[in-house]
Design an enzyme around this catalytic site. Sequence first.
Site, mmCIF file in Angstrom:
data_model
loop_
_atom_site.group_PDB
_atom_site.id
_atom_site.type_symbol
_atom_site.label_atom_id
_atom_site.label_comp_id
_atom_site.label_asym_id
_atom_site.label_seq_id
_atom_site.Cartn_x
_atom_site.Cartn_y
_atom_site.Cartn_z
ATOM 1 N N LEU A 1 31.939 17.216 24.013
ATOM 2 C CA LEU A 1 32.429 18.591 24.027
ATOM 3 C C LEU A 1 33.933 18.517 23.808
ATOM 4 C CD1 LEU A 1 30.703 20.418 27.045
ATOM 5 C CD2 LEU A 1 30.315 20.819 24.615
ATOM 6 N N ASP A 2 34.476 19.447 23.037
ATOM 7 C CA ASP A 2 35.922 19.496 22.872
ATOM 8 C C ASP A 2 36.593 19.573 24.245
ATOM 9 O OD1 ASP A 2 35.365 19.717 20.156
ATOM 10 O OD2 ASP A 2 35.453 21.913 20.202
ATOM 11 N N THR A 3 37.797 19.057 24.317
ATOM 12 C CA THR A 3 38.537 19.095 25.576
ATOM 13 C C THR A 3 38.668 20.515 26.106
ATOM 14 O OG1 THR A 3 39.766 17.131 24.879
ATOM 15 C CG2 THR A 3 40.686 18.405 26.701
#
Length: 249
Positions: free
Chosen positions: A113-115
């Site tokens: 997941l993106d930060t």
Amino acid sequence: MREIETDDEGLVRLQKLLAQSGVASRRKCEELMLAGEVEVDDEVVTRLGTKVDPRTARIRVQGRRLPPITDHVYLVLNKPRGVVSTMSDPQGRPTLSDFVADRPERLFHVGRLDTDTEGLILLTNDGDFAHRMAHPSYEVDKTYVAEVDGIVARATLQRLREGVILEDGPVQVSAAKVRSTHGERSLVELVIHEGRNRIVRRLLDHVGHPVRRLTRTQIGPVRLAGINQGSLRELDEREIGTLLDAAGL
């Protein structure tokens, strides 16, 4: 891991395995076998007393996969925003390992997941499972809820459902709907099976609705509901069985 007593060859009677796995009482499990409701390695087994290897047998009861007895663990974490989807970070940012520091297993994250994206991410010590679940060819649906700029029109939802071509190729959206609107913003729900980098953000930006906030709310049968942010839980047997099937394991 379920504790199952086996014989010297590592085998166990099928109805005993089913009962100890919580399917039903021993008597009911025998009735299910006699009724042709139990399969082992894709073959119906009706002979009472049949022995199986609980670690390798692919067992189904009324079509539902029963996970094997294994040392593997399957966890789901509700990742907060700002946490990097790695087990370590040279820049010292918070990582997934911060949430599983008390676990003895060497865990892998399944995909990323993106930060700046929050929500569900799977963790496991089953390397084959992690590899397959992250591969787009296995097409496990993932549900995202995005707060976006603008009011999303029906025509835009239809455009998403029909598929959008980005710079790195087409994206197929299984489902798209507006959950709510507030002022000049919309809450959109998308279901996709892709795992490309920042795919949901790029997709919505492409159709003119930049993402303000993004949450992954479901992976296959695994739902966000009931998991507090920063908390994790073990998958139940139904969830594991469904995902193992999806991964072809």
